[in-house]
Each structure stands twice: as structure tokens, then as C-alpha cells.
Motif scaffolding. Structure first.
Motif, PDB file in Angstrom:
ATOM      1  N   GLY A 113     -13.405 -11.585  -6.458  1.00 60.08           N
ATOM      2  CA  GLY A 113     -13.456 -10.709  -5.293  1.00 60.08           C
ATOM      3  C   GLY A 113     -12.129 -10.573  -4.569  1.00 60.08           C
ATOM      4  N   VAL A 114     -11.123 -11.373  -4.932  1.00 61.60           N
ATOM      5  CA  VAL A 114      -9.824 -11.294  -4.268  1.00 61.60           C
ATOM      6  C   VAL A 114      -9.029 -10.126  -4.847  1.00 61.60           C
ATOM      7  CG1 VAL A 114      -7.652 -12.488  -3.812  1.00 61.60           C
ATOM      8  CG2 VAL A 114      -9.815 -13.764  -3.793  1.00 61.60           C
ATOM      9  N   SER A 115      -8.553  -9.239  -3.975  1.00 59.41           N
ATOM     10  CA  SER A 115      -7.823  -8.036  -4.397  1.00 59.41           C
ATOM     11  C   SER A 115      -6.441  -8.029  -3.747  1.00 59.41           C
ATOM     12  CB  SER A 115      -8.597  -6.772  -4.002  1.00 59.41           C
ATOM     13  OG  SER A 115      -9.867  -6.735  -4.596  1.00 59.41           O
ATOM     14  N   PRO A 116      -5.420  -8.566  -4.422  1.00 54.71           N
ATOM     15  CA  PRO A 116      -4.095  -8.640  -3.801  1.00 54.71           C
ATOM     16  C   PRO A 116      -3.459  -7.262  -3.617  1.00 54.71           C
ATOM     17  CG  PRO A 116      -4.290 -10.188  -5.633  1.00 54.71           C
ATOM     18  CD  PRO A 116      -5.453  -9.265  -5.715  1.00 54.71           C
ATOM     19  N   LEU A 117      -2.749  -7.133  -2.511  1.00 57.35           N
ATOM     20  CA  LEU A 117      -1.928  -5.958  -2.231  1.00 57.35           C
ATOM     21  C   LEU A 117      -0.560  -6.454  -1.793  1.00 57.35           C
ATOM     22  CD1 LEU A 117      -1.364  -2.929  -1.471  1.00 57.35           C
ATOM     23  CD2 LEU A 117      -2.313  -3.489   0.798  1.00 57.35           C
TER      24      LEU A 117
ATOM     25  N   LEU B  75       1.726  -1.849  -3.558  1.00 58.72           N
ATOM     26  CA  LEU B  75       1.450  -2.209  -4.952  1.00 58.72           C
ATOM     27  C   LEU B  75       0.110  -2.936  -5.014  1.00 58.72           C
ATOM     28  CD1 LEU B  75       4.941  -3.633  -6.090  1.00 58.72           C
ATOM     29  CD2 LEU B  75       4.008  -1.343  -6.533  1.00 58.72           C
ATOM     30  N   PRO B  76      -0.992  -2.197  -5.254  1.00 59.17           N
ATOM     31  CA  PRO B  76      -2.275  -2.871  -5.457  1.00 59.17           C
ATOM     32  C   PRO B  76      -2.248  -3.549  -6.832  1.00 59.17           C
ATOM     33  CG  PRO B  76      -2.543  -0.520  -4.917  1.00 59.17           C
ATOM     34  CD  PRO B  76      -1.114  -0.738  -5.310  1.00 59.17           C
ATOM     35  N   LEU B  77      -2.327  -4.863  -6.858  1.00 59.25           N
ATOM     36  CA  LEU B  77      -2.142  -5.607  -8.095  1.00 59.25           C
ATOM     37  C   LEU B  77      -3.339  -6.517  -8.367  1.00 59.25           C
ATOM     38  CD1 LEU B  77       1.575  -6.719  -7.576  1.00 59.25           C
ATOM     39  CD2 LEU B  77       0.756  -4.871  -9.053  1.00 59.25           C
ATOM     40  N   ALA B  78      -3.539  -6.798  -9.637  1.00 57.66           N
ATOM     41  CA  ALA B  78      -4.508  -7.819 -10.027  1.00 57.66           C
ATOM     42  C   ALA B  78      -3.819  -9.177 -10.060  1.00 57.66           C
ATOM     43  CB  ALA B  78      -5.079  -7.483 -11.405  1.00 57.66           C
ATOM     44  N   VAL B  79      -4.620 -10.223 -10.052  1.00 57.68           N
ATOM     45  CA  VAL B  79      -4.088 -11.557 -10.299  1.00 57.68           C
ATOM     46  C   VAL B  79      -3.845 -11.699 -11.796  1.00 57.68           C
ATOM     47  CG1 VAL B  79      -4.575 -14.036 -10.203  1.00 57.68           C
ATOM     48  CG2 VAL B  79      -5.297 -12.545  -8.326  1.00 57.68           C
TER      49      VAL B  79
END
Length: 319
Positions: free
Chosen positions: A181-185, A303-307
């Protein structure tokens, strides 16, 4: 590291002609309260091809980030890291043909120098495969010798969320899998920030209550990232380093305050000046982007990024 495998004439087996492909992720260290300890690997990569040659000098080309800016000789950080790794293995380093395709921004708090060091270390380990073999602890130790501390090189090497610490026997790490559920930006400004400058603003001692505060929040942050994302806003509170460095990056500091006031778990990424938002869902990332677009005085790239869960990879490409 194992002893070098020797050719029949007693010399180390030649690496000339060997070629490897290396891919290394960006990282965000500190993560608010986890100063010099916690790091997160992000799905933004530097991609390199490295070939050992018998040429008289290195042949280096750089594309993307750093093109026309970084040195193209033995002082290139990837080549320096390779040379250090070969020296630690007790094997003479050959000349190399290096092609780097970089996507990780430089001087923005996304671990570009750590990624370059890791790229060199694992490229050397790939070229030396079967001659001198490196364990995971060996790789972390060699990379930390060059970087100075393990919080960026650990997630770059191993992926995911890493806890890094130093023992009398060298640096160690624990890799954890981040909650889906964590969505890094990451929000990246146009200007750079010197890590050395950021560290120079850090006091040598802090109040006892601030240290206790950060211990509690660091423990909570690990739980939030792997199990309970709804706690991320509280878990990313910090009293150890960010406010001391705020004077060097005022817009970063202001935007983080506005993001947090709106409920977004925003922190300085690494030494800054980029901002990391540890959103709990993609819609929260979109809201954070809109807020920064409206509030920022300068241009910030979202930058919407995945882990990244894999970490650095090295594969032989010479058959």
C-alpha cells in the motif's frame, strides 16, 4: 572473499573479454527519523555495460544524467569503485569500456553517488566471478568503505527497505519488504544540494528528548512501512536532522511543512533538496503533486515511483 583462482602459470585468470550488464536503483535515505540508518530503494535506475579490455586506457561514455558533466577517465566514480574492488580482491584491474545510461538525478538526495559506487563494486564482482567471489557482506563492506556510511549503498545493493548498522566486524544490513500500500512520490527541484554542506549543518550533539523522540519514531516507521501505512504521517516525524538543514534548502522545508499540514507523510530525501512523500495510495500522490504545483515558487519534477525490491543486479553478457 575467496582466494583468487590461479591459471596454470600461477597468474590470476584473465578477465579481459568479460562483459557485464549492471542495473542499480536510486535510493532515499534517512526517511525522516531514520538518520544514517534507514534507506529505501526506488524504481529509477542507472544502467551500465562494462567490458574488460586490453586497451591502453579506459573508454567511457555517459548518456542521460551527467552527460557532458562527469569525468570520462579513471576519476569517474564507477571506475574508481571498480579499481577499489579489484584492489581489495588482490587482482590487477584491466582497462574497461564503460557505457553508462543514467536516470538518477545528481545532487538531489536520491543516492546518485551511492548508486555509482554500487555499480562499480558489483561490476567488478561480476568481472571477477569465479576468480574472486564476493559475499553480500563483502559487497556492502567494500561499498561502505567508499561511501563512508551504509545507509544509501545498502538499499542500492539489496533493494526494499533496509536497516543498516556498523559493527566491529564491518557494516551489516537487514532487508525488509515494504507494504504494497505504500506509494512513494519523489519531488525533484532544479537546484542541487551538497551532501557535505548538509552534513556540516548537523550539530555534534542533540537534546536527550529529541534523541528519544527519534528512536520511537524510527521504530514506528519500520512498522508503518512493512505493516501499517496508515501510521506513516506520525512515523515520519523527525527532530534529529531536517530542521538543522532547513536554512540550506528553504523551499524544501516550506513545502514539506505544507505537505505535512495537509496530511502527507513528506520528508527530505537523503541530504536533499528533493522531497519524498510516502503516500498510502496513488490518489494521495496525485493530491501531493497538485499541492506542490500550486505552492512551489520554482519548478519541481514529480516522480511517482514504485519501491524496488530487487536491488542492484549484475549479469554476464559475454556468453
Amino acid at each position: 572473499m575467496s582466494d583468487a583462482a590461479l591459471a596454470p602459470d600461477g597468474a590470476p585468470s584473465s578477465v579481459v573479454g568479460r562483459r557485464v550488464h549492471v542495473k542499480v536503483p536510486a535510493t532515499s535515505a534517512n526517511l525522516g527519523p531514520g538518520f544514517d540508518t534507514l534507506g529505501l530503494a526506488l524504481a529509477l535506475y542507472d544502467d551500465l555495460e562494462v567490458e574488460a579490455t586490453d586497451a591502453a586506457a579506459h573508454e567511457i561514455s555517459v548518456h542521460g544524467v551527467g552527460e557532458g558533466e562527469v569525468p570520462l577517465d579513471e576519476s569517474h566514480l564507477v571506475v574508481r569503485a571498480m579499481a577499489h574492488t579489484f584492489a581489495r580482491a588482490g587482482v590487477e584491474m584491466p582497462s574497461v569500456r564503460l557505457v553508462a545510461r543514467n536516470s538518477i538525478p545528481h545532487g538531489r538526495g536520491l543516492g546518485s553517488s551511492g548508486a555509482a559506487i554500487v555499480a562499480g563494486v558489483i561490476a567488478a564482482s561480476g568481472l571477477l566471478e569465479g576468480i574472486v567471489d564476493f559475499s553480500a557482506d563483502d559487497l556492502l563492506e567494500v561499498a561502505t568503505e567508499l561511501e563512508g556510511h551504509p545507509d544509501n549503498v545498502a538499499p542500492a545493493l539489496f533493494g526494499g527497505l533496509t536497516i543498516a548498522w556498523v559493527t566491529p566486524d564491518g557494516p551489516r544490513h537487514k532487508k525488509l519488504i515494504v507494504h504494497r500500500g505504500v506509494s512513494p512520490l519523489v519531488l525533484v527541484p532544479e537546484h542541487e544540494m551538497s551532501t557535505a554542506l548538509a552534513r556540516s549543518l548537523q550539530p555534534e550533539s542533540v537534546p536527550h528528548e529529541d534523541a528519544v523522540f527519534n528512536v520511537s519514531r524510527s521504530a514506528l516507521l519500520v512498522a508503518a512501512l512493512i505493516q501499517s501505512p496508515e501510521l506513516l504521517l506520525q512515523a515520519t516525524e523527525d527532530k534529529l536532522h531536517q530542521h538543522y538543514r532547513a536554512q540550506a534548502m528553504p523551499e524544501t522545508d516550506r513545502l514539506i511543512r505544507e505537505l505535512r499540514a495537509a496530511g502527507h507523510p513528506a520528508v527530505v530525501s537523503g541530504a536533499g533538496p528533493s522531497i519524498l512523500v510516502l503516500a498510502s495510495d496513488p490518489s494521495e500522490r496525485a493530491e501531493a503533486i497538485r499541492l506542490v504545483e500550486q505552492a512551489a515558487e520554482t519548478a519541481w519534477q514529480p516522480l511517482p515511483l514504485a519501491v524496488d525490491f530487487l536491488g542492484a543486479t549484475v549479469t554476464r553478457a559475454d556468453g
